[in-house]
Write an enzyme that holds these catalytic residues in place. Structure first.
Site, PDB file in Angstrom:
ATOM      1  N   SER A 118       0.978  -1.148  -0.056  1.00 16.48           N
ATOM      2  CA  SER A 118       0.104  -0.052   0.156  1.00 16.48           C
ATOM      3  C   SER A 118       0.876   1.337   0.083  1.00 16.48           C
ATOM      4  O   SER A 118       2.033   1.265   0.631  1.00 16.48           O
ATOM      5  CB  SER A 118      -0.850   0.143   1.132  1.00 16.48           C
ATOM      6  OG  SER A 118      -1.622  -1.089   1.229  1.00 16.48           O
TER       7      SER A 118
HETATM    8  N1  SAH Z   1       0.263  -5.549   3.768  1.00 14.67           N
HETATM    9  C1  SAH Z   1       0.932  -5.683   2.675  1.00 14.67           C
HETATM   10  C2  SAH Z   1       0.088  -5.296   1.314  1.00 14.67           C
HETATM   11  C3  SAH Z   1      -0.830  -6.420   1.153  1.00 14.67           C
HETATM   12  S1  SAH Z   1      -1.653  -6.433  -0.468  1.00 14.67           S
HETATM   13  C4  SAH Z   1       2.300  -5.350   2.765  1.00 14.67           C
HETATM   14  O1  SAH Z   1       2.640  -4.291   3.578  1.00 14.67           O
HETATM   15  O2  SAH Z   1       2.980  -5.390   1.923  1.00 14.67           O
HETATM   16  C5  SAH Z   1      -2.757  -7.937   0.051  1.00 14.67           C
HETATM   17  C6  SAH Z   1      -2.301  -9.095   0.365  1.00 14.67           C
HETATM   18  O3  SAH Z   1      -3.527  -9.759   0.950  1.00 14.67           O
HETATM   19  C7  SAH Z   1      -1.847  -9.842  -0.875  1.00 14.67           C
HETATM   20  O4  SAH Z   1      -0.561 -10.444  -0.525  1.00 14.67           O
HETATM   21  C8  SAH Z   1      -2.916 -10.989  -0.770  1.00 14.67           C
HETATM   22  O5  SAH Z   1      -2.393 -11.922  -1.458  1.00 14.67           O
HETATM   23  C9  SAH Z   1      -3.094 -11.136   0.651  1.00 14.67           C
HETATM   24  N2  SAH Z   1      -4.697 -11.582   0.802  1.00 14.67           N
HETATM   25  C10 SAH Z   1      -5.738 -11.647   0.086  1.00 14.67           C
HETATM   26  N3  SAH Z   1      -6.718 -12.512   0.617  1.00 14.67           N
HETATM   27  C11 SAH Z   1      -6.172 -12.961   1.520  1.00 14.67           C
HETATM   28  C12 SAH Z   1      -6.625 -13.898   2.645  1.00 14.67           C
HETATM   29  N4  SAH Z   1      -8.027 -14.419   2.537  1.00 14.67           N
HETATM   30  N5  SAH Z   1      -6.226 -14.387   3.746  1.00 14.67           N
HETATM   31  C13 SAH Z   1      -4.686 -13.937   3.789  1.00 14.67           C
HETATM   32  N6  SAH Z   1      -4.084 -13.031   2.716  1.00 14.67           N
HETATM   33  C14 SAH Z   1      -4.876 -12.713   1.752  1.00 14.67           C
END
Ligand code: SAH
Length: 201
Positions: free
Chosen positions: A52
């Site tokens: 993000s």
């Molecule tokens: N917080 C992260 C950015 C995340 S982007 C950072 O600081 O880099 C969102 C992430 O959520 C992605 O990697 C995606 O694979 C994950 N995601 C999506 N659905 C999910 C779920 N049901 N459980 C765990 N992770 C999930």
């Protein structure tokens, strides 16, 4: 980055600003994108996911009012950046990633950079992390169609959750969920765009 993009837009919690200053964001993005790591925008991190925008990370962190001694759950580890920011403030961070490759590389990265208080698990964050809970705060970084009930269950009394809610590929709403006894309140904070919350890797 912190002065212009974050403090300049109204994030004022000293612990959050301090944590945002300390975490080396360029080490959480692919090497080829290091030059844009501190830009005012999200950055691709592989597997179709993004880290993000710095302001949004700071805003979400401040919204759950993290403090020393707390136990926090993050859903959507991605690069591990948000987990590292939280780890600089609270006692212990549990973070779940559904894409194995991302979860494994984030765990490795956090270990190499010295964040012993973060535990990474590969799995569906919809169900939370029951054995580790209940949590003082939960930060969800993928957009869900609705607030997963297991996550509400795993909030402590007085706990807070921040989560983008809405349809994938459209504008979603960042919601703050607060639990007080049996009462759960939600508040809409800010329109945002997140990658979708998935139920399958
Ligand atoms: N917080 C992260 C950015 C995340 S982007 C950072 O600081 O880099 C969102 C992430 O959520 C992605 O990697 C995606 O694979 C994950 N995601 C999506 N659905 C999910 C779920 N049901 N459980 C765990 N992770 C999930």
């Amino acid at each position: 980055m912190v002065r212009n993009q974050i403090e300049g837009r109204g994030v004022s919690d000293a612990a959050v600003l301090d944590a945002m200053r300390k975490v080396p964001r360029h080490l959480f993005v692919p090497e080829s994108l290091r030059s844009v790591a501190y830009d005012d925008s999200p950055v691709p991190i592989g597997s179709g996911q993004t880290i993000s925008q710095p302001y949004i990370v700071a805003y979400m962190t401040e919204a759950v009012r993290p403090s020393a001694g707390q136990k926090v759950l993050e859903v959507g580890t991605g690069s591990g950046y948000q987990a590292a920011v939280l780890a600089g403030i609270v006692e212990r961070v549990y973070t779940i990633e559904i894409i194995r490759e991302l979860g494994q590389s984030a765990a490795q990265r956090l270990e190499n950079l010295g964040y012993p208080n973060v535990e990474v698990k590969v799995g569906d964050g919809y169900f939370g992390w029951e054995e580790a809970g209940p949590f003082d705060a939960i930060v969800v970084t993928a957009a869900a169609e609705y607030i997963p009930p297991p996550l509400v269950d795993q909030l402590k009394d007085g706990g807070r959750m921040i989560i983008p809610v809405g349809s994938p590929f459209m504008v979603q709403m960042l919601m703050l969920v607060e639990k007080r006894g049996d009462e759960v309140t939600t508040k809409s904070l800010l329109p945002v765009r997140f990658v979708p919350f998935r139920r399958n890797p």
